[in-house]
Design a protein around this motif. Structure first.
Motif, PDB file in Angstrom:
ATOM      1  N   VAL A 160       3.545  -7.595  -0.059  1.00 29.24           N
ATOM      2  CA  VAL A 160       4.110  -7.190   1.230  1.00 29.24           C
ATOM      3  C   VAL A 160       4.464  -8.418   2.063  1.00 29.24           C
ATOM      4  O   VAL A 160       5.533  -8.474   2.683  1.00 29.24           O
ATOM      5  N   GLN A 181       7.644  -9.811   0.717  1.00 34.17           N
ATOM      6  CA  GLN A 181       8.810  -8.987   1.063  1.00 34.17           C
ATOM      7  C   GLN A 181       9.246  -9.228   2.504  1.00 34.17           C
ATOM      8  O   GLN A 181      10.451  -9.323   2.794  1.00 34.17           O
ATOM      9  N   ILE A 182       8.279  -9.326   3.406  1.00 32.07           N
ATOM     10  CA  ILE A 182       8.620  -9.573   4.811  1.00 32.07           C
ATOM     11  C   ILE A 182       9.190 -10.974   4.975  1.00 32.07           C
ATOM     12  O   ILE A 182      10.239 -11.182   5.595  1.00 32.07           O
ATOM     13  N   TYR A 223       6.414  -5.013   8.933  1.00 27.98           N
ATOM     14  CA  TYR A 223       7.313  -4.645   7.833  1.00 27.98           C
ATOM     15  C   TYR A 223       8.388  -3.678   8.321  1.00 27.98           C
ATOM     16  O   TYR A 223       9.571  -3.857   8.020  1.00 27.98           O
ATOM     17  N   THR A 239      12.349  -4.874   8.326  1.00 26.48           N
ATOM     18  CA  THR A 239      13.337  -4.182   7.491  1.00 26.48           C
ATOM     19  C   THR A 239      14.307  -3.372   8.339  1.00 26.48           C
ATOM     20  O   THR A 239      15.476  -3.245   7.984  1.00 26.48           O
TER      21      THR A 239
END
Length: 227
Positions: free
Chosen positions: A81, A84-85, A162, A166
């Motif tokens: 995670v 991804q961030i 997150y 996104t």
């Protein structure tokens, strides 16, 4: 799902607070204990449960969803995670500027550059700005600094971060919201700067305006959850 409880409340537990339905603590969708660090957060989630009608609508409980995501998903795959961030720093919206029309380019400069300057001072992360849509490689030290900044947050904050990152398409805007540099409404305005510019020039579209309102509420809920 039909409502199966009468009342929702908050109870203290070892190490935090729990949301109680008819006196029984709720669990996450993955059946994990939902232990929350702040009474105010537990109270906000309890209020979401208490506000349900004859049917329980999960989509109407953003705080519950974000808390469950933090416990069920972030805790079990934290490094993924964080990656991804942090990856959004490599293609951050604020780094891609228009060349024309001139007034749009000037607005982007005036609105976006102060946040990039803030990120450089706050996180020692100096990002490269480019014109057009061709990818620009960002300095590795800046990307590492941004990843360290993201990794410093706890699992529940990462859940909100997150969603902000996104949704807004910008790690820098999301970090500015989480850090209290700007509020969620300003973050949405910055993320949608190009769209709002076009609406000013060519007129407003009702469907687009309704979509922005929904998006704004989602980002506001994520920011409130983090706070």
């Amino acid at each position: 799902m039909k409502r199966f409880y009468k009342t929702a409340s908050v109870g203290a537990a070892d190490g935090g607070y729990q949301v109680l339905l008819d006196g029984r603590p709720i669990r996450t969708p993955a059946k994990a204990q939902m232990l929350l660090p702040m009474e105010a957060l537990a109270g906000a989630i309890a209020a979401e449960w208490d506000a349900q009608g004859e049917k329980v609508v999960p989509g109407s409980m953003p705080f519950m969803s974000l808390a469950a995501t933090g416990i069920d998903r972030v805790t079990t795959q934290r490094e993924a995670v964080v990656d991804q961030i942090a990856a959004y720093g490599g293609s951050d919206l604020l780094c891609y500027r228009a060349e024309t029309p001139e007034d749009l380019a000037e607005r982007q400069m005036a609105s976006w550059q102060p946040l990039l300057d803030w990120a450089e001072g706050r996180f020692d992360a100096r990002l490269t700005v480019t014109a057009g849509i061709m990818p620009a490689a960002q300095p590795e030290p800046a990307l590492k600094a941004l990843r360290l900044a993201v990794a410093a947050y706890d699992d529940l904050v990462l859940s909100g971060l997150y969603q902000l990152t996104t949704g807004l398409g910008s790690l820098i805007i999301a970090l500015a919201v989480v850090e209290g540099r700007i509020d969620a409404a300003k973050g949405v305005e910055l993320a949608l700067l190009d769209e709002l510019f076009q609406a000013e020039r060519w007129g407003e579209d009702s469907e687009a305006a309704a979509r922005r309102d929904t998006f704004g509420r989602e980002m506001e809920n994520a920011a409130r959850f983090v706070a």
